[in-house]
Design a protein around this motif. Structure first.
Motif, PDB file in Angstrom:
ATOM      1  N   ALA A  11       0.844  -1.201   0.000  1.00  0.00           N
ATOM      2  CA  ALA A  11       0.000   0.000   0.000  1.00  0.00           C
ATOM      3  C   ALA A  11       0.880   1.251   0.000  1.00  0.00           C
ATOM      4  O   ALA A  11       0.650   2.190  -0.760  1.00  0.00           O
ATOM      5  CB  ALA A  11      -0.929  -0.011   1.208  1.00  0.00           C
ATOM      6  N   LYS A  12       1.892   1.214   0.833  1.00  0.00           N
ATOM      7  CA  LYS A  12       2.819   2.340   0.951  1.00  0.00           C
ATOM      8  C   LYS A  12       3.538   2.560  -0.388  1.00  0.00           C
ATOM      9  O   LYS A  12       3.603   3.687  -0.889  1.00  0.00           O
ATOM     10  CB  LYS A  12       3.838   2.017   2.045  1.00  0.00           C
ATOM     11  N   ASP A  13       4.051   1.465  -0.965  1.00  0.00           N
ATOM     12  CA  ASP A  13       4.777   1.554  -2.237  1.00  0.00           C
ATOM     13  C   ASP A  13       3.904   2.149  -3.340  1.00  0.00           C
ATOM     14  O   ASP A  13       4.380   2.906  -4.178  1.00  0.00           O
ATOM     15  CB  ASP A  13       5.232   0.165  -2.700  1.00  0.00           C
ATOM     16  N   ASP A  45      -4.046   4.141   0.553  1.00  0.00           N
ATOM     17  CA  ASP A  45      -4.107   3.856   1.981  1.00  0.00           C
ATOM     18  C   ASP A  45      -4.508   2.395   2.211  1.00  0.00           C
ATOM     19  O   ASP A  45      -4.937   1.692   1.303  1.00  0.00           O
ATOM     20  CB  ASP A  45      -4.946   4.879   2.760  1.00  0.00           C
ATOM     21  N   ASN A  46      -4.302   1.951   3.460  1.00  0.00           N
ATOM     22  CA  ASN A  46      -4.496   0.530   3.752  1.00  0.00           C
ATOM     23  C   ASN A  46      -5.925   0.061   3.542  1.00  0.00           C
ATOM     24  O   ASN A  46      -6.163  -1.046   3.061  1.00  0.00           O
ATOM     25  CB  ASN A  46      -4.045   0.226   5.170  1.00  0.00           C
ATOM     26  N   ASN A  47      -6.884   0.921   3.888  1.00  0.00           N
ATOM     27  CA  ASN A  47      -8.285   0.528   3.708  1.00  0.00           C
ATOM     28  C   ASN A  47      -8.592   0.278   2.244  1.00  0.00           C
ATOM     29  O   ASN A  47      -9.289  -0.672   1.886  1.00  0.00           O
ATOM     30  CB  ASN A  47      -9.219   1.611   4.247  1.00  0.00           C
ATOM     31  N   ARG A  48      -8.052   1.156   1.421  1.00  0.00           N
ATOM     32  CA  ARG A  48      -8.250   1.036  -0.024  1.00  0.00           C
ATOM     33  C   ARG A  48      -7.647  -0.286  -0.515  1.00  0.00           C
ATOM     34  O   ARG A  48      -8.245  -1.002  -1.314  1.00  0.00           O
ATOM     35  CB  ARG A  48      -7.575   2.240  -0.702  1.00  0.00           C
ATOM     36  N   MET A  49      -6.472  -0.598  -0.012  1.00  0.00           N
ATOM     37  CA  MET A  49      -5.795  -1.825  -0.420  1.00  0.00           C
ATOM     38  C   MET A  49      -6.629  -3.050  -0.023  1.00  0.00           C
ATOM     39  O   MET A  49      -6.770  -3.988  -0.801  1.00  0.00           O
ATOM     40  CB  MET A  49      -4.406  -1.883   0.232  1.00  0.00           C
ATOM     41  N   LEU A  50      -7.222  -3.016   1.164  1.00  0.00           N
ATOM     42  CA  LEU A  50      -8.051  -4.139   1.607  1.00  0.00           C
ATOM     43  C   LEU A  50      -9.306  -4.264   0.741  1.00  0.00           C
ATOM     44  O   LEU A  50      -9.742  -5.369   0.412  1.00  0.00           O
ATOM     45  CB  LEU A  50      -8.427  -3.987   3.088  1.00  0.00           C
ATOM     46  N   GLU A  51      -9.849  -3.106   0.340  1.00  0.00           N
ATOM     47  CA  GLU A  51     -11.006  -3.113  -0.573  1.00  0.00           C
ATOM     48  C   GLU A  51     -10.656  -3.812  -1.874  1.00  0.00           C
ATOM     49  O   GLU A  51     -11.423  -4.624  -2.390  1.00  0.00           O
ATOM     50  CB  GLU A  51     -11.401  -1.674  -0.924  1.00  0.00           C
ATOM     51  N   LEU A  63     -10.834  -8.711  -5.240  1.00  0.00           N
ATOM     52  CA  LEU A  63     -10.156  -9.793  -5.957  1.00  0.00           C
ATOM     53  C   LEU A  63     -10.442 -11.156  -5.319  1.00  0.00           C
ATOM     54  O   LEU A  63     -10.018 -12.182  -5.828  1.00  0.00           O
ATOM     55  CB  LEU A  63      -8.638  -9.550  -5.952  1.00  0.00           C
ATOM     56  N   GLY A  64     -11.120 -11.107  -4.179  1.00  0.00           N
ATOM     57  CA  GLY A  64     -11.410 -12.355  -3.478  1.00  0.00           C
ATOM     58  C   GLY A  64     -10.177 -12.961  -2.813  1.00  0.00           C
ATOM     59  O   GLY A  64     -10.115 -14.160  -2.571  1.00  0.00           O
ATOM     60  N   VAL A  65      -9.200 -12.098  -2.502  1.00  0.00           N
ATOM     61  CA  VAL A  65      -7.994 -12.586  -1.826  1.00  0.00           C
ATOM     62  C   VAL A  65      -8.236 -12.528  -0.320  1.00  0.00           C
ATOM     63  O   VAL A  65      -8.680 -11.511   0.201  1.00  0.00           O
ATOM     64  CB  VAL A  65      -6.773 -11.694  -2.178  1.00  0.00           C
ATOM     65  N   SER A  66      -7.950 -13.630   0.371  1.00  0.00           N
ATOM     66  CA  SER A  66      -8.181 -13.602   1.814  1.00  0.00           C
ATOM     67  C   SER A  66      -6.913 -13.157   2.538  1.00  0.00           C
ATOM     68  O   SER A  66      -5.800 -13.357   2.064  1.00  0.00           O
ATOM     69  CB  SER A  66      -8.652 -14.958   2.313  1.00  0.00           C
ATOM     70  N   TYR A  67      -7.111 -12.503   3.670  1.00  0.00           N
ATOM     71  CA  TYR A  67      -5.994 -12.004   4.472  1.00  0.00           C
ATOM     72  C   TYR A  67      -6.478 -11.905   5.898  1.00  0.00           C
ATOM     73  O   TYR A  67      -7.689 -11.895   6.156  1.00  0.00           O
ATOM     74  CB  TYR A  67      -5.556 -10.618   3.970  1.00  0.00           C
ATOM     75  N   LYS A  68      -5.535 -11.839   6.838  1.00  0.00           N
ATOM     76  CA  LYS A  68      -5.898 -11.697   8.254  1.00  0.00           C
ATOM     77  C   LYS A  68      -5.882 -10.239   8.670  1.00  0.00           C
ATOM     78  O   LYS A  68      -6.711  -9.783   9.440  1.00  0.00           O
ATOM     79  CB  LYS A  68      -4.904 -12.467   9.140  1.00  0.00           C
ATOM     80  N   SER A  69      -4.891  -9.523   8.192  1.00  0.00           N
ATOM     81  CA  SER A  69      -4.765  -8.108   8.564  1.00  0.00           C
ATOM     82  C   SER A  69      -3.836  -7.446   7.566  1.00  0.00           C
ATOM     83  O   SER A  69      -3.324  -8.108   6.660  1.00  0.00           O
ATOM     84  CB  SER A  69      -4.183  -7.969   9.975  1.00  0.00           C
ATOM     85  N   VAL A  70      -3.582  -6.160   7.758  1.00  0.00           N
ATOM     86  CA  VAL A  70      -2.702  -5.449   6.819  1.00  0.00           C
ATOM     87  C   VAL A  70      -1.262  -5.928   6.880  1.00  0.00           C
ATOM     88  O   VAL A  70      -0.476  -5.626   6.005  1.00  0.00           O
ATOM     89  CB  VAL A  70      -2.688  -3.919   7.027  1.00  0.00           C
TER      90      VAL A  70
END
Ligand code: GDP
Ligand code: MG
Length: 389
Positions: free
Chosen positions: A10-12, A16-22, A27-34
């Protein structure tokens, strides 16, 4: 390059992080946190998506676009639409962000004070003359990612400052656990408080400089109470630190900022003032000194404040570094001179338009309390009293 952490990406890419999670959700990619890692192919896909979005931000999404692309294009369109509309002060997104308020809790001797001292001495610009002498119960740390406000009240008062009168004071709780001692009764108590207040937790595993430090034991003990660290497959952020050497403290501050970003903390400096008492004391010379956290709105010297059944007029205000200030906005701890009685920590503070209004408010509260007390003392009527024998 192989796997990359979400927040690094996100930084690169400058989003912002929220946007990246959106985007990841799209994309249907699962993650636990940022701080979860994602695969290289996903990274390429996201780069492509953002590049396309840059070109299509104002265009209609193409009918043939993949669902993920459509989802990604949507916020950009909404933003473009919003820019075209006149500003609406009530729109939540127009309310400015505010700094996170953080409290540090944990078992006695696990290093709460030492951690706060380390952060304070490395991240607070001491005033040229004299430095910071007075304890005000809170301080502001300046980091590369912005301001973080730490509540610095001794021992058990930390519990009242996390959640006072049903309202949260802290946005994030740092649970300190000494790596040579692991979970202790007050650790569990602190965790319970943070969970009850629904405040996000970050665990600082302290004293990693000690030879007997056992970070893995702390992590498995946390797992056994259903708090699973990220590297154990859960979503709890744990950061190994040493308040003695300073190791890991930059990481801790970084995780605080990341967590705050996800919480999307906002408050309107132009809105109604609301605050909470962090601590207060009586100074032999100055009189009552109360530290108040501004939660919304802006305080000005000369404002009338009501706390419990007392009120006061702000005669002078200093920030947590000891500088005189005239006004203070959201997420600012300020020491106030002007109360005649010391308000209790955890009490909510409101403002009144003038002295008359402040008095009326206090009188109203006193009456309410008396009514409530009377109602409690009144003998309870039994069913027989009402219905007859
Ligand atoms: P609190 O009761 O949680 O506020 O704990 P303190 O900050 O007072 O620390 C308790 C003791 O642990 C003190 O003797 C500190 O010097 C020591 N201590 C705190 N942090 C560290 C650390 O990171 N490493 C080591 N070796 N000692 C520490
Ligand atoms: Mg202490």
């Amino acid at each position: 390059m192989s796997k990359v952490r979400i927040y690094t990406l996100a930084k690169d890419l400058g989003v912002d992080n929220n946007r990246m999670l959106e985007i990841l959700d799209g994309l249907g990619v699962s993650y636990k946190s940022v701080s979860s890692t994602i695969e290289e192919e996903t990274v390429d896909l996201i780069r492509q998506l953002l590049a396309d979005e840059g070109h299509e931000a104002t265009a209609e999404p193409e009918a043939a676009a993949a669902p993920a692309q459509a989802a990604a294009a949507e916020p950009a369109q909404a933003a473009a639409k919003k820019a075209a509309e006149p500003a609406q002060p009530a729109e939540p997104s127009d309310i400015p962000s505010r700094a996170p308020v953080v409290t540090i809790m944990g078992h006695v001797d696990h290093g709460k004070t030492s951690l706060l001292d380390y952060i304070r001495s490395s991240k607070v610009a001491a005033k040229e003359a004299g430095g910071i002498t007075q304890h005000v119960g809170a301080f502001e740390a300046k980091t590369s990612r912005g301001k973080i406000v730490f509540i610095d009240t001794p021992g058990h008062e930390a519990f009242t400052t996390i959640r006072a009168r049903g309202a949260n004071v802290a946005d994030i709780a740092i649970i300190v656990i000494a790596a040579d001692d692991s979970l202790m009764p007050q650790t569990r108590e602190a965790i319970a408080h943070a969970q009850a207040a629904k405040v996000p937790m970050i665990v600082a595993i302290n004293k990693v400089d000690l030879p007997q430090a056992d970070v893995d034991r702390v992590k498995s003990d946390l797992t056994s109470i259903n708090l699973v660290p990220e590297d154990y497959g859960g979503d709890l952020i744990t950061v190994p630190v040493s308040a003695r050497s300073g190791e890991g403290i930059e990481d801790l501050l970084e995780y605080i900022s990341l967590t705050a970003e996800l919480e999307d903390l906002r408050a309107d400096p132009k809105g109604e003032f609301g605050g909470v008492v962090i601590e207060s004391r009586v100074d032999k010379q100055a009189g009552v000194l109360a530290t108040i956290m501004v939660q919304s709105g802006t305080l000005h010297v000369g404002d009338f404040l009501v706390v419990g059944e007392t009120y006061g007029k702000i005669k002078a205000m200093t920030d947590s570094a000891g500088s005189r200030i005239k006004e203070a906005g959201p997420s600012t701890p300020v020491q106030i001179l002007g109360f005649s009685e010391a308000p209790s920590s955890g009490e909510l503070v409101v403002s009144a338009a003038n002295e008359h209004a402040a008095r009326e408010r206090v009188a109203g509260r006193a009456e309410q309390r008396r009514d409530a007390e009377e109602a409690r003392l009144r003998p309870k009527l039994s069913l027989e009293d009402i219905m007859g024998p």
